[in-house]
Design a protein around this motif. Structure first.
Motif, PDB file in Angstrom:
ATOM      1  N   LYS A 140     -24.462  32.310  -2.909  1.00 56.60           N
ATOM      2  CA  LYS A 140     -24.507  30.859  -3.076  1.00 56.60           C
ATOM      3  C   LYS A 140     -25.863  30.478  -3.637  1.00 56.60           C
ATOM      4  CE  LYS A 140     -26.137  27.909  -0.563  1.00 56.60           C
ATOM      5  NZ  LYS A 140     -26.417  26.737   0.291  1.00 56.60           N
ATOM      6  N   ILE A 141     -25.874  29.385  -4.364  1.00 51.98           N
ATOM      7  CA  ILE A 141     -27.112  28.889  -4.971  1.00 51.98           C
ATOM      8  C   ILE A 141     -27.297  27.440  -4.547  1.00 51.98           C
ATOM      9  CG2 ILE A 141     -28.358  28.439  -7.104  1.00 51.98           C
ATOM     10  CD1 ILE A 141     -26.767  30.649  -8.440  1.00 51.98           C
ATOM     11  N   GLY A 142     -28.514  27.123  -4.118  1.00 48.09           N
ATOM     12  CA  GLY A 142     -28.863  25.760  -3.737  1.00 48.09           C
ATOM     13  C   GLY A 142     -29.792  25.138  -4.767  1.00 48.09           C
ATOM     14  N   ILE A 143     -30.932  24.629  -4.322  1.00 46.21           N
ATOM     15  CA  ILE A 143     -31.793  23.873  -5.238  1.00 46.21           C
ATOM     16  C   ILE A 143     -32.454  24.776  -6.283  1.00 46.21           C
ATOM     17  CG2 ILE A 143     -32.261  22.004  -3.606  1.00 46.21           C
ATOM     18  CD1 ILE A 143     -35.062  23.232  -3.193  1.00 46.21           C
ATOM     19  N   MET A 144     -32.474  24.264  -7.498  1.00 44.47           N
ATOM     20  CA  MET A 144     -33.199  24.864  -8.610  1.00 44.47           C
ATOM     21  C   MET A 144     -33.928  23.750  -9.346  1.00 44.47           C
ATOM     22  SD  MET A 144     -32.856  28.238  -8.948  1.00 44.47           S
ATOM     23  CE  MET A 144     -33.178  28.510 -10.706  1.00 44.47           C
ATOM     24  N   ALA A 145     -34.952  24.135 -10.119  1.00 47.10           N
ATOM     25  CA  ALA A 145     -35.819  23.137 -10.747  1.00 47.10           C
ATOM     26  C   ALA A 145     -35.069  22.250 -11.738  1.00 47.10           C
ATOM     27  CB  ALA A 145     -36.999  23.815 -11.434  1.00 47.10           C
ATOM     28  N   ASP A 146     -34.167  22.839 -12.524  1.00 44.61           N
ATOM     29  CA  ASP A 146     -33.464  22.082 -13.550  1.00 44.61           C
ATOM     30  C   ASP A 146     -32.234  22.872 -13.987  1.00 44.61           C
ATOM     31  OD1 ASP A 146     -34.395  24.011 -15.609  1.00 44.61           O
ATOM     32  OD2 ASP A 146     -36.330  23.029 -15.305  1.00 44.61           O
ATOM     33  N   ILE A 147     -31.397  22.255 -14.788  1.00 41.49           N
ATOM     34  CA  ILE A 147     -30.137  22.871 -15.198  1.00 41.49           C
ATOM     35  C   ILE A 147     -30.381  24.088 -16.083  1.00 41.49           C
ATOM     36  CG2 ILE A 147     -29.917  21.205 -17.080  1.00 41.49           C
ATOM     37  CD1 ILE A 147     -27.087  23.045 -15.197  1.00 41.49           C
ATOM     38  N   GLN A 148     -31.416  24.069 -16.899  1.00 40.40           N
ATOM     39  CA  GLN A 148     -31.692  25.218 -17.757  1.00 40.40           C
ATOM     40  C   GLN A 148     -32.059  26.451 -16.916  1.00 40.40           C
ATOM     41  OE1 GLN A 148     -33.019  22.143 -18.348  1.00 40.40           O
ATOM     42  NE2 GLN A 148     -31.818  21.613 -20.171  1.00 40.40           N
ATOM     43  N   SER A 149     -32.893  26.256 -15.907  1.00 40.07           N
ATOM     44  CA  SER A 149     -33.260  27.358 -15.014  1.00 40.07           C
ATOM     45  C   SER A 149     -32.040  27.857 -14.247  1.00 40.07           C
ATOM     46  CB  SER A 149     -34.338  26.904 -14.023  1.00 40.07           C
ATOM     47  OG  SER A 149     -35.507  26.510 -14.689  1.00 40.07           O
ATOM     48  N   LEU A 150     -31.215  26.943 -13.819  1.00 40.56           N
ATOM     49  CA  LEU A 150     -30.017  27.303 -13.070  1.00 40.56           C
ATOM     50  C   LEU A 150     -29.054  28.108 -13.928  1.00 40.56           C
ATOM     51  CD1 LEU A 150     -28.341  27.086 -10.519  1.00 40.56           C
ATOM     52  CD2 LEU A 150     -27.707  24.757 -11.181  1.00 40.56           C
ATOM     53  N   LEU A 151     -28.847  27.684 -15.160  1.00 39.68           N
ATOM     54  CA  LEU A 151     -27.952  28.391 -16.067  1.00 39.68           C
ATOM     55  C   LEU A 151     -28.492  29.785 -16.388  1.00 39.68           C
ATOM     56  CD1 LEU A 151     -25.364  28.217 -17.726  1.00 39.68           C
ATOM     57  CD2 LEU A 151     -26.666  27.114 -19.554  1.00 39.68           C
ATOM     58  N   GLU A 152     -29.796  29.889 -16.599  1.00 38.53           N
ATOM     59  CA  GLU A 152     -30.398  31.200 -16.863  1.00 38.53           C
ATOM     60  C   GLU A 152     -30.229  32.121 -15.662  1.00 38.53           C
ATOM     61  OE1 GLU A 152     -34.759  33.231 -17.879  1.00 38.53           O
ATOM     62  OE2 GLU A 152     -34.544  31.039 -17.875  1.00 38.53           O
ATOM     63  N   LEU A 153     -30.454  31.583 -14.461  1.00 40.46           N
ATOM     64  CA  LEU A 153     -30.317  32.391 -13.249  1.00 40.46           C
ATOM     65  C   LEU A 153     -28.892  32.898 -13.077  1.00 40.46           C
ATOM     66  CD1 LEU A 153     -31.421  33.483 -10.560  1.00 40.46           C
ATOM     67  CD2 LEU A 153     -30.769  31.285  -9.531  1.00 40.46           C
ATOM     68  N   VAL A 154     -27.919  32.014 -13.232  1.00 41.24           N
ATOM     69  CA  VAL A 154     -26.524  32.402 -13.048  1.00 41.24           C
ATOM     70  C   VAL A 154     -26.131  33.503 -14.026  1.00 41.24           C
ATOM     71  CG1 VAL A 154     -24.148  31.586 -13.363  1.00 41.24           C
ATOM     72  CG2 VAL A 154     -25.765  30.252 -11.994  1.00 41.24           C
ATOM     73  N   ARG A 155     -26.508  33.367 -15.275  1.00 45.72           N
ATOM     74  CA  ARG A 155     -26.141  34.377 -16.275  1.00 45.72           C
ATOM     75  C   ARG A 155     -26.812  35.717 -15.991  1.00 45.72           C
ATOM     76  NH1 ARG A 155     -26.248  30.214 -21.495  1.00 45.72           N
ATOM     77  NH2 ARG A 155     -24.062  29.541 -21.276  1.00 45.72           N
ATOM     78  N   GLN A 156     -28.057  35.678 -15.547  1.00 52.35           N
ATOM     79  CA  GLN A 156     -28.762  36.919 -15.226  1.00 52.35           C
ATOM     80  C   GLN A 156     -28.136  37.594 -14.002  1.00 52.35           C
ATOM     81  OE1 GLN A 156     -31.338  38.639 -16.585  1.00 52.35           O
ATOM     82  NE2 GLN A 156     -31.572  37.282 -18.341  1.00 52.35           N
ATOM     83  N   VAL A 157     -27.784  36.811 -13.006  1.00 55.49           N
ATOM     84  CA  VAL A 157     -27.173  37.368 -11.802  1.00 55.49           C
ATOM     85  C   VAL A 157     -25.834  38.020 -12.143  1.00 55.49           C
ATOM     86  CG1 VAL A 157     -26.064  36.750  -9.602  1.00 55.49           C
ATOM     87  CG2 VAL A 157     -28.327  35.846 -10.163  1.00 55.49           C
ATOM     88  N   LYS A 158     -25.044  37.379 -12.973  1.00 55.10           N
ATOM     89  CA  LYS A 158     -23.741  37.939 -13.341  1.00 55.10           C
ATOM     90  C   LYS A 158     -23.898  39.200 -14.191  1.00 55.10           C
ATOM     91  CE  LYS A 158     -20.247  35.301 -14.195  1.00 55.10           C
ATOM     92  NZ  LYS A 158     -19.346  34.271 -14.796  1.00 55.10           N
ATOM     93  N   GLN A 159     -24.943  39.247 -14.979  1.00 51.30           N
ATOM     94  CA  GLN A 159     -25.188  40.448 -15.781  1.00 51.30           C
ATOM     95  C   GLN A 159     -25.634  41.612 -14.897  1.00 51.30           C
ATOM     96  OE1 GLN A 159     -27.909  39.843 -19.053  1.00 51.30           O
ATOM     97  NE2 GLN A 159     -28.045  42.006 -19.540  1.00 51.30           N
ATOM     98  N   LEU A 160     -26.479  41.321 -13.905  1.00 49.00           N
ATOM     99  CA  LEU A 160     -26.992  42.358 -13.022  1.00 49.00           C
ATOM    100  C   LEU A 160     -25.963  42.810 -11.992  1.00 49.00           C
ATOM    101  CD1 LEU A 160     -30.520  40.799 -12.466  1.00 49.00           C
ATOM    102  CD2 LEU A 160     -30.070  42.973 -13.610  1.00 49.00           C
ATOM    103  N   SER A 161     -25.035  41.911 -11.646  1.00 53.90           N
ATOM    104  CA  SER A 161     -24.024  42.219 -10.640  1.00 53.90           C
ATOM    105  C   SER A 161     -22.661  41.760 -11.152  1.00 53.90           C
ATOM    106  CB  SER A 161     -24.363  41.525  -9.311  1.00 53.90           C
ATOM    107  OG  SER A 161     -23.442  41.870  -8.308  1.00 53.90           O
ATOM    108  N   PRO A 162     -22.058  42.511 -12.069  1.00 55.56           N
ATOM    109  CA  PRO A 162     -20.781  42.100 -12.669  1.00 55.56           C
ATOM    110  C   PRO A 162     -19.701  41.884 -11.602  1.00 55.56           C
ATOM    111  CG  PRO A 162     -21.738  43.942 -13.876  1.00 55.56           C
ATOM    112  CD  PRO A 162     -22.556  43.779 -12.626  1.00 55.56           C
ATOM    113  N   GLY A 163     -18.964  40.797 -11.771  1.00 58.84           N
ATOM    114  CA  GLY A 163     -17.884  40.496 -10.845  1.00 58.84           C
ATOM    115  C   GLY A 163     -18.291  39.675  -9.640  1.00 58.84           C
ATOM    116  N   ILE A 164     -19.588  39.398  -9.479  1.00 62.66           N
ATOM    117  CA  ILE A 164     -20.031  38.621  -8.325  1.00 62.66           C
ATOM    118  C   ILE A 164     -19.483  37.200  -8.411  1.00 62.66           C
ATOM    119  CG2 ILE A 164     -22.185  37.772  -9.360  1.00 62.66           C
ATOM    120  CD1 ILE A 164     -23.517  38.318  -6.611  1.00 62.66           C
ATOM    121  N   ARG A 165     -19.092  36.660  -7.262  1.00 61.41           N
ATOM    122  CA  ARG A 165     -18.611  35.277  -7.191  1.00 61.41           C
ATOM    123  C   ARG A 165     -19.771  34.375  -6.778  1.00 61.41           C
ATOM    124  NH1 ARG A 165     -12.907  35.717  -3.829  1.00 61.41           N
ATOM    125  NH2 ARG A 165     -11.528  36.146  -5.600  1.00 61.41           N
ATOM    126  N   ILE A 166     -19.965  33.299  -7.522  1.00 60.40           N
ATOM    127  CA  ILE A 166     -21.086  32.398  -7.274  1.00 60.40           C
ATOM    128  C   ILE A 166     -20.570  31.067  -6.752  1.00 60.40           C
ATOM    129  CG2 ILE A 166     -22.998  31.136  -8.318  1.00 60.40           C
ATOM    130  CD1 ILE A 166     -23.311  33.462 -10.276  1.00 60.40           C
TER     131      ILE A 166
END
Length: 242
Positions: A71-97
């Motif tokens: 799960k993801i809570g507060i992030m600084a802005d939408i750009q940071s959040l989008l970058e984080l989500v894409r990196q997490v999915k790349q590092l852990s394929p199939g993870i549910r967010i």
């Protein structure tokens, strides 16, 4: 895993998520996204961590093949959040967010001054579940009706519209998954407002999914757990227990 801010009072954010995970008998991993200065009654300040620092914490943990949900809570802005989500999915394929879109603290501080709807649509297509309250659904959609907003947002991912700010249906949560709608009515009559209740709910749902529950059951059980927290004490902080 939880990506969330550090709330020194322990009522919200990373500490509340880890408490919730452990009460649900799952191993909780925590990554700090921000350092806040706050109490349950007052939000003083926030220091945002860069995405590089957040990912540095997360990368060694994302190598664990047993990690299937976060799960993801507060992030600084939408750009940071989008970058984080894409990196997490790349590092852990199939993870549910599961994303708890914390746009405003319960103590009143606003985290995101303006909503970039196109960027949010890109983000929602990357996640499994969004858990907005009524006001957050309005902000993310640009609509004036929360139910219509949740239905619109569910075109990109499942949406659980929380009942805490619903004037016409207080305490009712509604799950939108495509064309299917499930409404969860409140089970306890006497509850009290709590600092961090949205964090607890999204963490409880994440834990339920980690146990193999269906999305419907994880939302129902997460709501029941959160209601117990809300009923546990009259102050802005509550007790965690199953």
């Amino acid at each position: 895993m939880s990506f969330a801010g550090l709330d020194p009072s322990g009522g919200a954010g990373l500490l509340a998520d880890i408490k919730t995970f452990e009460q649900h008998r799952v191993s909780g991993l925590g990554v700090c996204t921000a350092i806040t200065v706050q109490t349950p009654e007052q939000f003083v300040s926030v220091e945002w961590l860069p995405v590089t620092h957040i990912l540095a914490q997360a990368k060694p943990l994302l190598c664990n093949p047993q990690l299937k949900h976060c799960k993801i809570g507060i992030m600084a802005d939408i750009q940071s959040l989008l970058e984080l989500v894409r990196q997490v999915k790349q590092l852990s394929p199939g993870i549910r967010i599961i994303l708890d879109p914390v746009l405003k603290a319960s103590a009143g501080h606003t985290f995101h001054g303006s909503i970039q709807q196109q960027a949010w649509q890109e983000l929602l297509s990357e996640i499994y579940l969004l858990t907005p309250n009524y006001d957050e659904a309005l902000m993310l959609s640009g609509l004036t009706d929360g139910e219509a907003a949740a239905r619109q947002l569910s075109a990109w991912c499942a949406v659980l519209l929380k009942g805490g700010h619903r004037k016409n249906k207080p305490g009712y949560d509604t799950l939108y998954t495509g064309d299917i709608i499930h409404t969860f009515k409140p089970c306890l009559e006497k509850v009290f407002p709590k600092h961090g209740s949205g964090c607890v709910l999204s963490a409880a749902i994440t834990a339920g999914l980690a146990h193999g529950q269906s999305l419907h059951d994880a939302c129902a059980n997460g709501k029941a757990y959160t209601e117990k927290l809300l009923a546990s004490h009259s102050s802005l902080t509550g007790y965690h227990y199953i």
